[in-house]
Design a protein around this motif. Structure first.
Motif, mmCIF file in Angstrom:
data_model
loop_
_atom_site.group_PDB
_atom_site.id
_atom_site.type_symbol
_atom_site.label_atom_id
_atom_site.label_comp_id
_atom_site.label_asym_id
_atom_site.label_seq_id
_atom_site.Cartn_x
_atom_site.Cartn_y
_atom_site.Cartn_z
ATOM 1 N N GLN A 279 -1.112 -8.015 26.855
ATOM 2 C CA GLN A 279 -0.618 -9.169 26.089
ATOM 3 C C GLN A 279 0.061 -8.785 24.776
ATOM 4 N N ASN A 280 -0.005 -7.498 24.404
ATOM 5 C CA ASN A 280 0.677 -7.000 23.205
ATOM 6 C C ASN A 280 0.253 -7.748 21.941
ATOM 7 N N ILE A 281 -1.050 -7.965 21.786
ATOM 8 C CA ILE A 281 -1.580 -8.703 20.638
ATOM 9 C C ILE A 281 -1.618 -7.790 19.412
ATOM 10 N N GLU A 282 -1.037 -8.253 18.306
ATOM 11 C CA GLU A 282 -1.132 -7.556 17.024
ATOM 12 C C GLU A 282 -2.351 -8.110 16.285
ATOM 13 N N LEU A 283 -3.290 -7.212 15.925
ATOM 14 C CA LEU A 283 -4.557 -7.665 15.365
ATOM 15 C C LEU A 283 -4.894 -6.867 14.112
ATOM 16 N N ASP A 284 -5.262 -7.585 13.046
ATOM 17 C CA ASP A 284 -5.771 -6.931 11.844
ATOM 18 C C ASP A 284 -7.270 -6.695 12.075
ATOM 19 N N ILE A 285 -7.620 -5.491 12.408
ATOM 20 C CA ILE A 285 -8.962 -5.174 12.893
ATOM 21 C C ILE A 285 -10.005 -5.284 11.781
ATOM 22 N N LYS A 286 -11.125 -5.935 12.126
ATOM 23 C CA LYS A 286 -12.285 -5.988 11.222
ATOM 24 C C LYS A 286 -13.286 -4.895 11.559
ATOM 25 N N GLY A 287 -13.377 -4.550 12.867
ATOM 26 C CA GLY A 287 -14.239 -3.437 13.250
ATOM 27 C C GLY A 287 -15.446 -3.791 14.090
ATOM 28 N N VAL B 86 -9.345 19.826 6.899
ATOM 29 C CA VAL B 86 -7.970 19.314 6.774
ATOM 30 C C VAL B 86 -7.737 18.210 7.794
ATOM 31 N N SER B 87 -8.288 18.379 8.985
ATOM 32 C CA SER B 87 -8.153 17.354 10.023
ATOM 33 C C SER B 87 -8.868 16.068 9.616
ATOM 34 N N ILE B 88 -10.032 16.211 8.962
ATOM 35 C CA ILE B 88 -10.744 15.029 8.460
ATOM 36 C C ILE B 88 -9.920 14.336 7.376
ATOM 37 N N ALA B 89 -9.339 15.136 6.469
ATOM 38 C CA ALA B 89 -8.489 14.562 5.413
ATOM 39 C C ALA B 89 -7.308 13.812 6.019
ATOM 40 N N ARG B 90 -6.746 14.337 7.114
ATOM 41 C CA ARG B 90 -5.620 13.679 7.775
ATOM 42 C C ARG B 90 -6.025 12.305 8.300
ATOM 43 N N ALA B 91 -7.268 12.180 8.766
ATOM 44 C CA ALA B 91 -7.737 10.880 9.247
ATOM 45 C C ALA B 91 -8.064 9.945 8.087
ATOM 46 N N LEU B 92 -8.636 10.501 7.006
ATOM 47 C CA LEU B 92 -9.054 9.656 5.881
ATOM 48 C C LEU B 92 -7.881 9.100 5.097
ATOM 49 N N VAL B 93 -6.771 9.856 5.009
ATOM 50 C CA VAL B 93 -5.642 9.417 4.198
ATOM 51 C C VAL B 93 -5.019 8.132 4.754
ATOM 52 N N LYS B 94 -5.257 7.853 6.027
ATOM 53 C CA LYS B 94 -4.738 6.619 6.632
ATOM 54 C C LYS B 94 -5.506 5.393 6.161
ATOM 55 N N GLU B 95 -6.708 5.619 5.576
ATOM 56 C CA GLU B 95 -7.609 4.522 5.231
ATOM 57 C C GLU B 95 -7.798 3.600 6.438
ATOM 58 N N PRO B 96 -8.317 4.170 7.527
ATOM 59 C CA PRO B 96 -8.380 3.418 8.788
ATOM 60 C C PRO B 96 -9.464 2.349 8.778
ATOM 61 N N LYS B 97 -9.307 1.346 9.646
ATOM 62 C CA LYS B 97 -10.335 0.310 9.806
ATOM 63 C C LYS B 97 -11.495 0.849 10.633
ATOM 64 N N ILE B 98 -11.191 1.766 11.566
ATOM 65 C CA ILE B 98 -12.221 2.404 12.391
ATOM 66 C C ILE B 98 -12.062 3.914 12.235
ATOM 67 N N LEU B 99 -13.150 4.592 11.906
ATOM 68 C CA LEU B 99 -13.128 6.046 11.726
ATOM 69 C C LEU B 99 -13.935 6.698 12.846
ATOM 70 N N ILE B 100 -13.294 7.641 13.555
ATOM 71 C CA ILE B 100 -13.967 8.356 14.645
ATOM 72 C C ILE B 100 -13.997 9.834 14.310
ATOM 73 N N MET C 128 -17.420 5.523 4.420
ATOM 74 C CA MET C 128 -17.799 4.719 5.589
ATOM 75 C C MET C 128 -18.455 3.394 5.203
ATOM 76 N N HIS C 129 -18.700 3.214 3.925
ATOM 77 C CA HIS C 129 -19.278 1.947 3.473
ATOM 78 C C HIS C 129 -18.285 0.812 3.752
ATOM 79 N N ASN C 130 -18.764 -0.206 4.467
ATOM 80 C CA ASN C 130 -17.934 -1.363 4.866
ATOM 81 C C ASN C 130 -16.764 -0.967 5.790
ATOM 82 N N ARG C 131 -16.893 0.190 6.437
ATOM 83 C CA ARG C 131 -15.890 0.609 7.411
ATOM 84 C C ARG C 131 -16.609 0.994 8.706
ATOM 85 N N THR C 132 -16.166 0.444 9.823
ATOM 86 C CA THR C 132 -16.784 0.782 11.103
ATOM 87 C C THR C 132 -16.517 2.242 11.437
#
Length: 594
Positions: free
Chosen positions: A341-349, A497-511, A535-539
C-alpha cells in the motif's frame, strides 16, 4: 536473435544518432565508390592521350593534346583528393554518431543494471557471487556495446558496398566480377572461424586473469594470516602457477593472432591476382579497358575490409547475444520485497511479531518457528541465544530485508508489508553483525545515512559510540581514509564506527545485531552507558550472544533453534536455575574469570 531484441529500446532512444550514422555511412560509401570510376576514366584517358599524342606527332595539335591531357588528369586528381577529404569527414561523423551511440547505450545499460541490482532482495545476493554480478555489468555490457556500435556500423557498410558495387562490376564484365568475388566468401568464413578461436582463447585468458587477480586480492587482504602461518613461499608457488597458466594462454593466443593478418593478406592478394589475370585476358579480347582493371582493383580493396569484418561482426553478434541473454536473466528477476500500500508513516516504535515463522528461500533452512512478542514505544528488547538460534533473522525481518513465511510483523499497528520501504528503513538505525565500512574517510562512513551531513550530530554520535577519542588520535582525525572494508581500524573500532553510523541518523528504531562482540568489557560498559541515554524513549532491539550486553534491557527474549524458550527481565530469568539464560550467563562468567 531473440535476446538482442532487448536492445531495441536503446536504438529507439538514440534514433537520431542511428539515423545520422546510416546517412554518414551511405555518404562515405558513395564517396569511396566514385573515385574508382574516376580512376577508370583517368586510366582510359592516359591510354587515349598517349595514342593521340603520337598520332599528331610533329604537328601543332600535339601540343594542344598534351595540354588538354594535362588539364583533365589534374582535374581527375583534384576530384579524387576532394572526395577523399569529404569521405574522411563523413567517416568521422559516422563514428561520432554510431560509436558514440554505442557508448551512450553502454552507459545507460550499466546504470539500469546497477539500479536493478539494488532493487533485488538479499536472497538474490546469497545465490550469486560478486564476480558473476561484476561480469554481467562490465564484460557482458561491453560485448553488447560492440554489437550496437562496430557490428552494426560495419554491417551497414558491407550491405551498402555490395548493393552499390556489385551491380557496377556486373555492368562492366560478369565473368571478371564472379572471379574477383570468388575468394571473398572464403575470406569471411575463415575470419569467422579464426575470430571464434581468438575469442575463445581471449575468454580463457580473461578467466585466468580473473582467477589470478582474485588470488592476489585475497592474499593481500589476508596477508596477516599468511604471515602468521608462515605460508609466504606456498602463496608464491600458487601465484607462480597461476601466472604461468596465464602466460601459456597468452602465448597460445599470440600464435593464433600471428596467423590472422597473413590469412587476410593472402586471400586479398589472391583476389588481386585473379583480377589482374582474368582482367588482362579480357583486355586482350577487347571486352574491357585497362581502366576497368584499375576500377575492379579499387572495388576489391573496398570490399575486402567489410567482408573481413563480416566474419568478425558475426562473431561479435553471437557473443553479444549470449551476453545479452545473461543480462536478461538478471533483469527479468523481480524483487518480491514490494510495498502493498506504500504507506508513509512517522514511526512511534510499537513493534509486534505475531506467530512469525521464516524459512530462508535459498537454503530451505527454517530460522524462526511461531515467534510472537511485542516491543512498546520507547522500550528496549534484547534477544539472546546460541549461534544459529535465529537472532539475526529477527532484525532482518523487522528491516524487511526478507518477508515472513508465516505470520505478520507490524509497526504502530501497520503491517510492514504495507509500509513504504524507504519510509520504514530510513527510520531504522541498523548495526549489522558483519560490519562493513567503505573505502572512504571516517567522516563519510559515519555520515553515510544522512542526505545532509551535520558536523555536530556526527561528533556526538562518535562520542556516544565511544570511538571519538580513537578517531581524533589519528593524524588526519575524521578525514582518515580507511582501507578496504575498513582494514585500517581494529575490529572493535570498526564496530563502534558502525554504531556511530546508525546513531547519527537519530532513528526511531535502533537495532544492534551483536554490535559489541569485538569490544572488551570496559568498552562495552562505556558504550552501554552512553546507549542507555540514547535508547531512552527510543524503541531498541539488542541482539547478542553475550549476557552482559542485554542485561540492561527492559525485557529479554531467549531463542533456541528458532523458538522462544524464555521471556522476561534479567532478574526473572536468572531465578530460573534450569533455564537457558542462566546457563549462558554462568558459562560466560566462567569464561571471563578464566
Amino acid at each position: 536473435m531473440p535476446a538482442l531484441t532487448a536492445t531495441n529500446k536503446y536504438l529507439l532512444r538514440y534514433k537520431w544518432h542511428f539515423l545520422g550514422g546510416v546517412l554518414f555511412v551511405g555518404l562515405s560509401t558513395l564517396l569511396a565508390i566514385f573515385p574508382a570510376q574516376i580512376v577508370r576514366y583517368a586510366f582510359d584517358l592516359v591510354g587515349e592521350g598517349i595514342d593521340l599524342y603520337h598520332l599528331y606527332g610533329g604537328t601543332r595539335a600535339q601540343t594542344q593534346v598534351y595540354e588538354l591531357f594535362g588539364r583533365n588528369v589534374l582535374l581527375y586528381g583534384v576530384l579524387i583528393l576532394l572526395m577523399a577529404l569529404l569521405r574522411g569527414v563523413f567517416l568521422f561523423f559516422m563514428r561520432q554518431t554510431l560509436i558514440v551511440m554505442s557508448r551512450l547505450v553502454e552507459n545507460d545499460q550499466k546504470n539500469e543494471i546497477y539500479q536493478h541490482y539494488q532493487s533485488l532482495p538479499l536472497s538474490f545476493y546469497r545465490r550469486h557471487s560478486t564476480g558473476d554480478l561484476m561480469s554481467r555489468i562490465s564484460e557482458d555490457v561491453g560485448r553488447v556495446r560492440m554489437y550496437i556500435g562496430p557490428a552494426i556500423m560495419y554491417f551497414l557498410q558491407l550491405v551498402l558496398l555490395f548493393v552499390l558495387i556489385v551491380p557496377l562490376m556486373l555492368m562492366v564484365n560478369v565473368k571478371l566480377t564472379l572471379y574477383t568475388l570468388l575468394p571473398l566468401p572464403v575470406l569471411s568464413i575463415s575470419i569467422f572461424y579464426v575470430n571464434n578461436i581468438i575469442q575463445r582463447k581471449s575468454d580463457e585468458i580473461q578467466r585466468s586473469l580473473s582467477g589470478m587477480t582474485t588470488f592476489v586480492q585475497e592474499a593481500f587482504s589476508g596477508i596477516r594470516v599468511i604471515k602468521s602461518f608462515v605460508r609466504e613461499q606456498d602463496s608464491h608457488r600458487q601465484f607462480t602457477a597461476a601466472s604461468n597458466e596465464y602466460k601459456e594462454k597468452s602465448l597460445s593466443l599470440n600464435f593464433v593472432n600471428s596467423l590472422f593478418f597473413p590469412l587476410i593478406l593472402f586471400l586479398v592478394g589472391l583476389s588481386t591476382i585473379i583480377t589482374v589475370w582474368v582482367g588482362g585476358q579480357e583486355v586482350i579480347r577487347g571486352t574491357i579497358t585497362t581502366g576497368s582493371i584499375a576500377e575492379f582493383l579499387i572495388y576489391v580493396n573496398l570490399l575486402t575490409w567489410p567482408v573481413t569484418a563480416l566474419g568478425w561482426t558475426s562473431s561479435l553478434v553471437q557473443r553479444a547475444e549470449a551476453s545479452q541473454a545473461r543480462i536478461n536473466e538478471f533483469m527479468d528477476q523481480k524483487t518480491d520485497i514490494v510495498s502493498r500500500q506504500n504507506i508513509e508513516l512517522d514511526i512511534k516504535g510499537d513493534i509486534s511479531f505475531e506467530h512469525v515463522s521464516f524459512t530462508y528461500p535459498d537454503t530451505g533452512i527454517q530460522a524462526l518457528r511461531d515467534v510472537s512478542f511485542r516491543i512498546r514505544p520507547g522500550q528496549t528488547l534484547a534477544v539472546i541465544g546460541n549461534t544459529g538460534s535465529g537472532k539475526s533473522t529477527v532484525a532482518a525481518l523487522l528491516s524487511r530485508l526478507y518477508d515472513v513465511t508465516e505470520g505478520s510483523i507490524s509497526v504502530d499497528g501497520v503491517d510492514v508489508r504495507d509500509l513504504a520501504l524507504t519510509s520504514l528503513r530510513s527510520q531504522i538505525g541498523y548495526v549489522p553483525q558483519d560490519v562493513f565500512l567503505f573505502s572512504d574517510s571516517i567522516r563519510n562512513n559515519i555520515n553515510f545515512g544522512l542526505d545532509q551531513p551535520d558536523e555536530e550530530r556526527m561528533l556526538q554520535a562518535a562520542r556516544d559510540a565511544n570511538v571519538y577519542n580513537n578517531i581524533i588520535d589519528f593524524p588526519q582525525g575524521f578525514d582518515t581514509k580507511l582501507g578496504e572494508r575498513g582494514i585500517t581500524l581494529s575490529g572493535g573500532q570498526k564496530q563502534r564506527v558502525s554504531i556511530a553510523r546508525a546513531l547519527v541518523k537519530e532513528p526511531k528504531i535502533l537495532i544492534l545485531d551483536d554490535a559489541l562482540s569485538a569490544v572488551d568489557t570496559d568498552t562495552e560498559n562505556a558504550i552501554l552507558g552512553a546507549l542507555q541515554r540514547i535508547m531512552h524513549n527510543r524503541t531498541s532491539l539488542i541482539i547478542s550472544h553475550r549476557v552482559s550486553s542485554v542485561k540492561l534491557a527492559d525485557e529479554i527474549l531467549v531463542l533456541d533453534d528458532g523458538q522462544i524458550v524464555q521471556h522476561g527481565t534479567h532478574e526473572a530469568l536468572m531465578r530460573d536455575e534450569q533455564g537457558l539464560y542462566r546457563a549462558l550467563y554462568e558459562r560466560q562468567l566462567q569464561s571471563e574469570e578464566a
